[in-house]
Design an enzyme around this catalytic site. Structure first.
Site, short mmCIF file in Angstrom:
data_model
loop_
_atom_site.label_atom_id
_atom_site.label_comp_id
_atom_site.label_asym_id
_atom_site.label_seq_id
_atom_site.Cartn_x
_atom_site.Cartn_y
_atom_site.Cartn_z
N CYS A 2 33.80 36.48 39.81
CA CYS A 2 32.86 35.42 39.43
C CYS A 2 32.23 34.71 40.62
O CYS A 2 32.87 34.57 41.67
CB CYS A 2 33.57 34.37 38.60
SG CYS A 2 34.45 35.00 37.20
N ARG A 27 29.65 40.66 44.45
CA ARG A 27 31.05 40.37 44.16
C ARG A 27 31.54 41.07 42.90
O ARG A 27 32.75 41.18 42.69
CB ARG A 27 31.23 38.85 43.98
CG ARG A 27 30.95 38.06 45.23
CD ARG A 27 30.85 36.59 44.93
NE ARG A 27 32.13 36.05 44.53
CZ ARG A 27 32.97 35.42 45.34
NH1 ARG A 27 32.65 35.27 46.60
NH2 ARG A 27 34.11 34.94 44.90
N TRP A 75 32.90 37.58 35.72
CA TRP A 75 33.69 38.81 35.67
C TRP A 75 34.80 38.53 34.67
O TRP A 75 35.68 37.72 34.92
CB TRP A 75 34.25 39.10 37.07
CG TRP A 75 34.93 40.42 37.22
CD1 TRP A 75 34.36 41.62 37.55
CD2 TRP A 75 36.34 40.69 37.11
NE1 TRP A 75 35.31 42.60 37.63
CE2 TRP A 75 36.53 42.06 37.36
CE3 TRP A 75 37.45 39.90 36.81
CZ2 TRP A 75 37.78 42.66 37.34
CZ3 TRP A 75 38.71 40.52 36.77
CH2 TRP A 75 38.85 41.88 37.04
N ASN A 101 35.13 29.47 38.17
CA ASN A 101 35.80 30.67 38.69
C ASN A 101 37.30 30.40 38.63
O ASN A 101 37.73 29.29 38.95
CB ASN A 101 35.43 30.92 40.16
CG ASN A 101 34.01 31.37 40.34
OD1 ASN A 101 33.30 31.57 39.37
ND2 ASN A 101 33.60 31.54 41.58
N GLY A 102 38.08 31.43 38.31
CA GLY A 102 39.53 31.25 38.28
C GLY A 102 40.07 31.40 36.87
O GLY A 102 39.37 31.90 35.97
N GLU A 488 42.70 56.26 51.57
CA GLU A 488 41.43 55.52 51.61
C GLU A 488 40.27 56.40 51.13
O GLU A 488 39.40 55.95 50.40
CB GLU A 488 41.20 54.99 53.04
CG GLU A 488 39.89 54.28 53.28
CD GLU A 488 39.65 53.05 52.41
OE1 GLU A 488 40.56 52.59 51.71
OE2 GLU A 488 38.51 52.55 52.41
N LYS A 492 37.93 55.51 47.96
CA LYS A 492 36.46 55.38 48.05
C LYS A 492 35.80 56.18 46.94
O LYS A 492 34.89 55.71 46.28
CB LYS A 492 35.92 55.89 49.39
CG LYS A 492 36.01 55.04 50.62
CD LYS A 492 35.32 53.72 50.58
CE LYS A 492 36.15 52.71 49.90
NZ LYS A 492 36.92 51.75 50.47
N GLU A 495 36.44 54.62 43.46
CA GLU A 495 35.76 53.33 43.27
C GLU A 495 34.30 53.51 42.89
O GLU A 495 33.81 52.84 41.99
CB GLU A 495 35.79 52.53 44.58
CG GLU A 495 37.10 51.85 44.87
CD GLU A 495 37.06 51.11 46.20
OE1 GLU A 495 37.53 49.98 46.25
OE2 GLU A 495 36.56 51.66 47.20
N HIS A 511 55.72 68.30 46.10
CA HIS A 511 56.58 67.66 45.11
C HIS A 511 55.80 67.16 43.90
O HIS A 511 56.16 66.16 43.30
CB HIS A 511 57.35 66.51 45.78
CG HIS A 511 58.14 66.97 46.95
ND1 HIS A 511 59.29 67.72 46.83
CD2 HIS A 511 57.91 66.85 48.29
CE1 HIS A 511 59.75 68.01 48.04
NE2 HIS A 511 58.93 67.50 48.94
N LYS A 610 34.28 42.47 44.49
CA LYS A 610 34.41 42.47 45.94
C LYS A 610 35.56 41.58 46.37
O LYS A 610 36.31 41.90 47.29
CB LYS A 610 33.09 41.98 46.56
CG LYS A 610 33.06 41.98 48.08
CD LYS A 610 32.96 43.39 48.60
CE LYS A 610 33.12 43.50 50.08
NZ LYS A 610 33.57 44.84 50.48
C1 G6P Z 1 38.92 44.45 46.03
C2 G6P Z 1 37.78 45.15 46.73
C3 G6P Z 1 38.34 46.12 47.77
C4 G6P Z 1 39.26 45.37 48.73
C5 G6P Z 1 40.36 44.62 48.01
C6 G6P Z 1 41.10 43.67 48.94
O1 G6P Z 1 39.63 45.35 45.25
O2 G6P Z 1 36.98 45.84 45.80
O3 G6P Z 1 37.27 46.70 48.49
O4 G6P Z 1 39.83 46.28 49.62
O5 G6P Z 1 39.80 43.81 46.97
O6 G6P Z 1 40.20 42.70 49.38
P1 G6P Z 1 40.32 41.89 50.72
O7 G6P Z 1 39.10 41.02 50.74
O8 G6P Z 1 41.58 41.09 50.61
O9 G6P Z 1 40.37 42.84 51.84
#
Ligand code: G6P
Length: 615
Positions: A2, A27, A75, A101-102, A488, A492, A495, A511, A610
């Site tokens: 949010c 975000r 969100w 927000n929250g 990672e 990616k 996501e 395994h 984000k």
């Molecule tokens: C969300 C984002 C990721 C990020 C993670 C941790 O899931 O979509 O891209 O890695 O949060 O966020 P931070 O700001 O703590 O690195």
């Protein structure tokens, strides 16, 4: 997650709010809305499911005119994304509008009591209780000011909030409050801006005040007052924002993610600037200078993070153990927080967070601090809560990262971890001057090697992406420093393209995941030549024997890997321990091009945010 914006001044508030909400789109959100006090001193609002552009179109047909207002991107947490659940939420009389927000954890109890007392609710959200509660308290007694009513209501609320509130009785004031969800005030010339992060504010002013937990602010056109929820007035420091407008725009790239991938030669150089000296082989990280002795004497370092930052933490584990001989444990911040962690005086908790606002990471940090540990941070966003609450830390200086899928923040985090491990290794006497010089010289070449990869592999990766655009699954394998890179790479792809992908330590494949391999399965092997090379080659053979389609990220000097692979992306060599900064680049591009081919919304993937500000 949010986002909140607010404006009071002499401009058209609706335009400022919509622009601000667009800046917050990165975000992640599912609905948007604004509320204004118009020229007739009436409170009016527009809101609905979907993009800010839908809201903008609706406003073109049916405008809201005024110079004070608040806005929100939602969100969904409580209640599905729909028009009714979108913010702002109004009080019973419709005089008060709230964006939030929250999460209000006790909203059910509050809502039940409010309903018993005759209030009628429209939405399924937790937020709606706030307006009702404030109004009820405000109207209960003529002696209670509106601001006092807000403070009394907040005392009944359990949970987290960033709040902006307007009341048509006060057409010159926005009330804001913060507990656990970031909020800042931008100070302009006879105008004020409110936002949950700096991006909506930068084009108007670089003067900001960050609200801290337990604080509220009463904001007028020309002035503001900050106080605690207990009515104690506060004098807040005015900070200067370091980010520029260019940094939050696309600069000709079709997506922020691609821009951020291609920015990496510069962001990595920025991260190292003034911190390494290749001539005399030294590292100096000013932000942790004062706690270096404690780091040297630490029994161990625990690193806590989420998402991509957790992957860089895993690289950190290899780095600290190899270069500084300091034992490391890596924790998901969410798990660390809730399992009575064995951490206390003499221990170090290092949190890693791009945004500096991730709720779980923040909670882990506070838990460790409560137990007496030294708390350090690696953050990208200057002024973020984690950056402000840690005892010491290092900024990544990667610049604003807008694409939801983290790219340049990851490489900068790894570079900070490399520098920290080198400095610690040197101070502990594990790395001598000669070794340090070798490492630092090699580190200083990393930006140009990243540039080389971007220039020479982009076309090849595009081709490969078009072949694998519709693959339903992917497997990513790596060993040692490149095991976290395998995780990672898979993250990616998941996501942004919604393809199911798993990352595994290459040897662990036997395994379980090996059962998935057949002629349909693309297997990305991160096979940079290092001390695990022979074992990696055996693992690739195992994939080949089952007809998996091998895509390898490798160095030129590795004919055996080349022979076994259907596709090769060749990258420059470097020290084993710097390799993740290079090997991850082709994986970022591969997922980007696959997502684009699939028509996905690369910068704002479905369901993701984000900055995850709820636990
Ligand atoms: C969300 C984002 C990721 C990020 C993670 C941790 O899931 O979509 O891209 O890695 O949060 O966020 P931070 O700001 O703590 O690195």
């Amino acid at each position: 997650m949010c986002g909140i914006v607010g404006y009071i001044g002499s401009r058209d508030a609706s335009t400022v709010l919509i622009k601000g909400l667009k800046r917050l789109e990165y975000r992640g959100y599912d609905s948007a809305g604004i509320a204004l006090i118009n020229g007739e001193l009436e409170l009016d609002y527009r809101k609905g499911k979907g993009k800010v552009s839908n809201l903008e179109r609706a406003l073109r047909k049916d405008s809201l005119i005024g110079t004070l207002g608040i806005g929100h991107t939602r969100w969904a947490t409580h209640g599905e994304p729909n028009d009714i659940n979108s913010h702002p939420h109004l009080s019973e009389s419709g005089n008060i509008a709230v964006v939030h927000n929250g999460i209000i954890e006790n909203y059910n109890t509050l809502k039940k009591k409010l309903i018993e007392r005759g209030r009628v609710f429209q939405s399924q959200t937790d937020t709606e209780v706030i307006g009702h509660l404030i109004e009820e308290i405000y109207l209960a007694s003529p002696d209670i000011t509106f601001e006092h009513a807000i403070r009394l209501a907040l005392k009944q609320i359990v949970g987290t909030y960033g709040l902006a509130i307007i009341n048509k009785e006060f057409p010159d004031t926005i009330f804001i409050a913060r507990k656990g969800s970031p909020l800042l005030l931008g100070i302009g010339e006879e105008e004020m801006f409110i936002a949950s992060d700096a991006s909506p504010v930068v084009e108007y002013t670089n003067k900001v005040v960050y609200l801290d937990d337990g604080e509220i602010a009463i904001v007028n056109r020309n002035s503001y007052k900050v106080k605690t929820i207990d009515d104690v007035p506060l004098t807040k420091e005015v900070h200067e924002l370091a980010i520029s407008l260019d940094a939050i725009e696309k600069a000709g790239y079709p997506h922020f993610m691609l821009k951020e991938i291609f920015e990496q030669p510069r962001s990595i150089a920025d991260c190292m600037r003034g911190r390494i000296n290749p001539e005399n082989g030294t590292v100096l990280l000013g932000g942790i200078e004062d706690v270096m002795d404690e780091l040297v004497n630490a029994r161990r370092i625990t690193i806590a993070a989420c998402g991509t930052s957790w992957h860089s933490a895993l690289v950190g584990e290899y780095l600290f153990e190899q270069l500084a001989k300091t034992p490391v444990e890596v924790e998901y911040a969410s798990e660390f927080r809730y399992r009575d962690p064995l951490i206390g005086k003499g221990d170090v908790l290092l949190v890693i967070s791009q945004s500096g606002e991730t709720a779980d990471t923040l909670a882990a940090m506070r838990e460790a601090r409560k137990r007496g540990a030294l708390v350090l941070g690696i953050c990208n966003v200057v002024g973020s809560t984690i950056a402000r609450e840690t005892d010491a830390g290092v900024f990544t200086h990667a610049g604003p990262e807008i694409g939801v899928a983290s790219t340049k923040a990851f490489t900068a985090q790894v570079v900070v971890l490399i520098m920290m491990a080198l400095e610690l290794g040197q101070r502990k006497g594990i790395l001598n001057r000669k070794k340090m010089k070798e490492y630092i010289r090699e580190l200083s070449k990393i930006p140009s090697k990243v540039e080389y990869i971007l220039e020479h592999n982009d076309q090849e990766i595009r081709k490969m992406a078009s072949l694998f655009t519709y693959a339903p699954n992917f497997l990513y394998l790596g060993r040692s420093y490149n095991f976290p890179v395998a995780l990672e790479g898979a993250l990616k792809l998941k996501e942004i393209s919604y393809i199911h992908a798993e990352g595994y330590p290459a040897a662990e494949m036997k395994h379980g995941p090996i059962a998935l391999i057949d002629e349909m399965m693309p297997v990305v092997v991160i096979a940079a030549t290092d001390h695990t090379n022979d074992k990696m080659i055996s693992n690739i053979e195992e994939v080949k024997a089952r007809k998996g389609r091998i895509i390898s990220i490798m160095n030129d000097d590795n004919p055996e890997v080349k022979k076994l692979s259907e596709f090769c992306i060749s990258i420059p060599s470097t020290s084993d321990c710097f390799s993740p900064v290079l090997t991850v680049i082709p994986l970022q591009l591969l997922s980007y091009y696959i997502a684009v081919n699939r028509g996905c919304n690369v910068d704002q993937p479905r369901n993701l945010a984000k900055s995850v500000t709820v636990e």
